[in-house]
Design an enzyme around this catalytic site. Structure first.
Site, short mmCIF file in Angstrom:
data_model
loop_
_atom_site.label_atom_id
_atom_site.label_comp_id
_atom_site.label_asym_id
_atom_site.label_seq_id
_atom_site.Cartn_x
_atom_site.Cartn_y
_atom_site.Cartn_z
N GLU A 180 20.39 1.01 -12.83
CA GLU A 180 20.62 0.76 -14.25
C GLU A 180 20.93 2.08 -14.93
O GLU A 180 20.81 3.15 -14.33
CB GLU A 180 19.39 0.08 -14.88
CG GLU A 180 18.12 0.89 -14.82
CD GLU A 180 16.86 0.10 -15.20
OE1 GLU A 180 16.90 -1.14 -15.20
OE2 GLU A 180 15.85 0.75 -15.48
N TYR B 68 14.99 -10.49 -7.58
CA TYR B 68 14.87 -11.92 -7.22
C TYR B 68 16.25 -12.57 -7.18
O TYR B 68 16.54 -13.37 -6.29
CB TYR B 68 13.97 -12.68 -8.21
CG TYR B 68 12.74 -11.93 -8.69
CD1 TYR B 68 12.10 -10.99 -7.86
CD2 TYR B 68 12.21 -12.14 -9.96
CE1 TYR B 68 10.98 -10.30 -8.31
CE2 TYR B 68 11.09 -11.46 -10.40
CZ TYR B 68 10.48 -10.54 -9.57
OH TYR B 68 9.38 -9.84 -10.02
N LYS C 137 -18.71 -3.87 -9.32
CA LYS C 137 -18.83 -5.21 -8.72
C LYS C 137 -18.91 -5.16 -7.20
O LYS C 137 -18.77 -6.18 -6.52
CB LYS C 137 -17.65 -6.10 -9.17
CG LYS C 137 -17.68 -6.40 -10.66
CD LYS C 137 -16.77 -7.53 -11.04
CE LYS C 137 -16.87 -7.81 -12.54
NZ LYS C 137 -15.93 -8.85 -12.98
N HIS D 123 13.52 -1.00 -19.73
CA HIS D 123 12.71 -0.01 -19.02
C HIS D 123 12.67 1.31 -19.76
O HIS D 123 13.65 1.72 -20.37
CB HIS D 123 13.28 0.24 -17.62
CG HIS D 123 13.03 -0.90 -16.67
ND1 HIS D 123 13.80 -1.11 -15.56
CD2 HIS D 123 12.11 -1.88 -16.67
CE1 HIS D 123 13.35 -2.17 -14.91
NE2 HIS D 123 12.33 -2.65 -15.57
#
Length: 291
Positions: free
Chosen positions: A209, A159, A43, A248
């Protein structure tokens, strides 16, 4: 000041015209990010979102002097996309793609070792310098400008931490979502080190974690600096049973040392202010900063 990205960074998107690439590129532009173009093979020569599209990363770099790339390329082709960006001399590659085969990432890790390219991710939310530059998929409005750095394996907890830090009257310098795969580019320790050396970051939130040894490595590094800057830490997966993968690909307890309890113990011994719940991150950071 910030780490990794700022208002002067020139960003391109690999996988620019795809659904994910186009959606998040739009959000990044709206945030004020200096997005200079994108790459979609076949493209080249067209425009998308009023930005030029190139067939290759090399073409994009030549034309725009881009120094950062964000990758929204399907898992089967993502490793090649990372290596292409490294070949083109991109300084920072942020790979959002989830599900890249481990074998592909071993190849990538070896390939970029001798290149001047830093990889963040894969399977990560990206990097954001508050109110300047967003290279990722995080909701930008949460990140208020300030002097707290965030390093996190988890997207949503990034967040959450940013929101709490802002509500505690503090703000974010930069947040780095390093990703939760077994093999990633930038480790927890490397991200923490960037903040330790950043004159405009006063303290750090470190979110880890279960699984792997990255948090212990980072904790030992923090201790070796003489706890130069305060660090508030949290480990996700405290109730996860051994052998169970949690969200995960890298979040799986393999031995006694990579449980949440073991990591929290090491972090505490290294002088990190460890919280048992993510709800306490902002409050704890505010208390630490008052000292």
């Amino acid at each position: 000041m910030s780490v990794l990205v700022n208002k002067h960074s020139k960003i391109i998107v690999q996988g620019f015209t795809g659904t994910e690439g186009a959606f998040h590129a739009t959000q990044m532009i709206e945030y004020g990010t200096n997005l200079v173009g994108g790459v979609t093979p076949g493209k080249g020569g067209s425009t998308h979102l009023n930005k030029p599209v190139f067939n290759t990363v090399a073409d994009a770099v030549k034309s725009t002097n881009a120094d950062v790339s964000i990758i929204f390329v399907p898992p089967a082709f993502a490793a090649d996309a990372i290596m292409e960006a490294a070949d083109a001399g991109i300084a920072l590659v942020v790979c959002i793609t989830e599900g890249i085969p481990v074998q592909d990432m071993i190849k990538v890790k070896n390939y970029i070792e001798n290149k001047d390219t830093r990889l963040v991710g894969p399977n990560c939310p990206g990097v954001i310098t508050a109110e300047e530059c967003k290279v990722g998929i995080m909701p930008g409005f949460i990140f208020k400008k300030g002097r707290i750095g965030i390093v996190s394996k988890s997207g949503t907890l990034t967040y959450e931490a940013a929101d709490q830090v802002a509500k505690a009257g503090l703000g974010i310098s930069t947040a780095i979502g390093i990703g939760g795969d077994p093999i990633i580019g930038t480790t927890t320790k490397e991200a923490v080190e960037l903040f330790m050396n950043d004159p405009e970051t006063d303290a750090i939130v470190m979110i880890g974690e279960i699984g792997g040894g990255m948090e212990a490595e980072a904790a030992n590094y923090i201790k070796s600096t003489g706890n130069k800057k305060p660090v508030v830490g949290f480990i996700a997966g405290q109730t996860a049973p051994p052998g169970r993968r949690m969200g995960h690909a890298g979040a799986i307890v393999g031995g006694a040392d990579d449980t949440a309890a073991a990591k929290m113990k090491i972090m505490t011994q290294c002088g990190i202010h460890v919280v048992a719940s993510p709800a306490d991150i902002g409050k704890t950071m505010a208390e630490v900063m008052k000292k």
